[in-house]
Design a protein around this motif. Structure first.
Motif, short mmCIF file in Angstrom:
data_model
loop_
_atom_site.label_atom_id
_atom_site.label_comp_id
_atom_site.label_asym_id
_atom_site.label_seq_id
_atom_site.Cartn_x
_atom_site.Cartn_y
_atom_site.Cartn_z
N VAL A 211 44.13 77.86 140.63
CA VAL A 211 43.78 79.20 140.45
C VAL A 211 44.35 78.72 138.71
CG1 VAL A 211 45.22 81.18 139.70
CG2 VAL A 211 44.37 80.46 142.07
N LYS A 212 45.68 78.19 138.51
CA LYS A 212 45.57 78.25 136.83
C LYS A 212 44.30 77.59 136.40
CE LYS A 212 49.40 76.53 133.94
NZ LYS A 212 50.87 75.77 133.78
N ALA A 213 43.95 76.23 137.24
CA ALA A 213 42.72 74.80 136.37
C ALA A 213 41.68 75.69 136.24
CB ALA A 213 43.32 73.93 138.07
N ALA A 214 41.49 76.57 137.43
CA ALA A 214 40.20 77.46 137.13
C ALA A 214 40.58 78.72 136.27
CB ALA A 214 39.56 78.31 138.48
N GLY A 215 41.09 78.54 135.49
CA GLY A 215 41.51 79.64 134.26
C GLY A 215 42.05 81.44 134.82
N ARG B 68 45.12 86.98 136.58
CA ARG B 68 43.85 87.73 136.74
C ARG B 68 44.34 87.60 138.79
NH1 ARG B 68 38.28 86.35 135.16
NH2 ARG B 68 39.46 84.02 134.13
N VAL B 69 44.24 86.18 139.35
CA VAL B 69 44.71 85.93 141.28
C VAL B 69 45.99 85.45 141.33
CG1 VAL B 69 44.13 84.88 142.49
CG2 VAL B 69 42.02 85.35 141.16
N ARG B 70 46.42 86.30 141.88
CA ARG B 70 47.84 85.95 141.97
C ARG B 70 48.51 84.95 142.81
NH1 ARG B 70 52.93 85.39 139.12
NH2 ARG B 70 54.89 85.91 140.77
N ILE B 71 48.77 83.79 142.86
CA ILE B 71 49.47 83.47 144.65
C ILE B 71 50.87 83.56 144.06
CG2 ILE B 71 49.25 81.04 145.38
CD1 ILE B 71 46.84 82.44 144.90
N ASN B 72 51.40 84.45 144.90
CA ASN B 72 52.88 85.32 145.47
C ASN B 72 53.56 84.04 146.84
OD1 ASN B 72 53.27 87.80 143.79
ND2 ASN B 72 54.54 87.76 145.20
N LYS B 73 54.63 84.37 146.78
CA LYS B 73 55.72 84.22 147.52
C LYS B 73 56.11 85.46 148.52
CE LYS B 73 58.42 80.20 145.75
NZ LYS B 73 59.58 80.13 145.19
N SER B 74 55.41 85.07 149.55
CA SER B 74 56.25 85.99 150.30
C SER B 74 57.00 85.90 152.11
CB SER B 74 55.21 87.34 151.20
OG SER B 74 54.40 86.99 151.92
#
Lengths: 116, 116
Positions: free
Chosen positions: A40-44, A48-54
């Motif tokens: 997600v970071k590499a795609a910029g 806008r998009v968050r990868i979250n722990k749950s």
């Protein structure tokens, strides 16, 4: 305005050995999470998009489980090597990855014939 | 079909003392989470509404933070005594609790004049 275009929750739950339901991770660490986050970071898409722990998403029998909101798309039996496809197809192109989706009849159910 | 009518994520993040950003919990435990969970259960909503633990939701300056999906409604500075109102108003009656919402201009921002 929602904070994120897409908010992805990756189950990190680790139960004690011998627990009646399976765990999404062995030790609370997830290469799947790291892999998705880096892509997600590499795609910029940071911010806008968050990868979250749950914590436990209550779909333990189909884990490791990932849910994408606000779409409410559930993925099951997800491996770190699936991260690239979820990010490219779903989070960038907006097309959920059908082969990884948890079938409707499997949600909130302990059995799921469609999952490997 | 989504697994849950509403899926509520309660930030449980606890940073080390002296960290540059604040924490949503002191020790990874959340009375707010427990309170919401018990009220959802008492209302007979188990299986339809899930109160979930989450890692950092990246809105640390407005914490403790709660986000409700698929609505994408964000609450900030939430106390255990706010649980009853969120459950009764938002999760049962479908009316977000305006007084607790994080203002749009505060999302993804370190400052938020509207929060106490």
């Amino acid at each position: 305005m929602p904070a994120f275009q897409r908010h992805v929750f990756v189950c990190h739950n680790a139960r004690a050995e011998g627990a009646p339901r399976p765990s999404c991770t062995r030790d609370g660490k997830s290469d799947l999470h790291t892999e998705m986050q880096q892509r997600v970071k590499a795609a910029g898409l940071s911010g806008r998009v968050r990868i979250n722990k749950s914590g436990c998403l209550d779909q333990c029998e189909h884990g490791p489980v990932v849910v994408v909101y606000p779409d409410a798309v559930w993925y099951g039996n997800v491996k770190p090597e699936d991260a690239a496809e979820i990010v490219a197809e779903h989070l960038i192109a907006g097309r959920p990855v059908e082969r990884l989706r948890v079938a409707d009849e499997c949600m909130n159910s302990k059995s799921c014939p469609h999952q490997g």
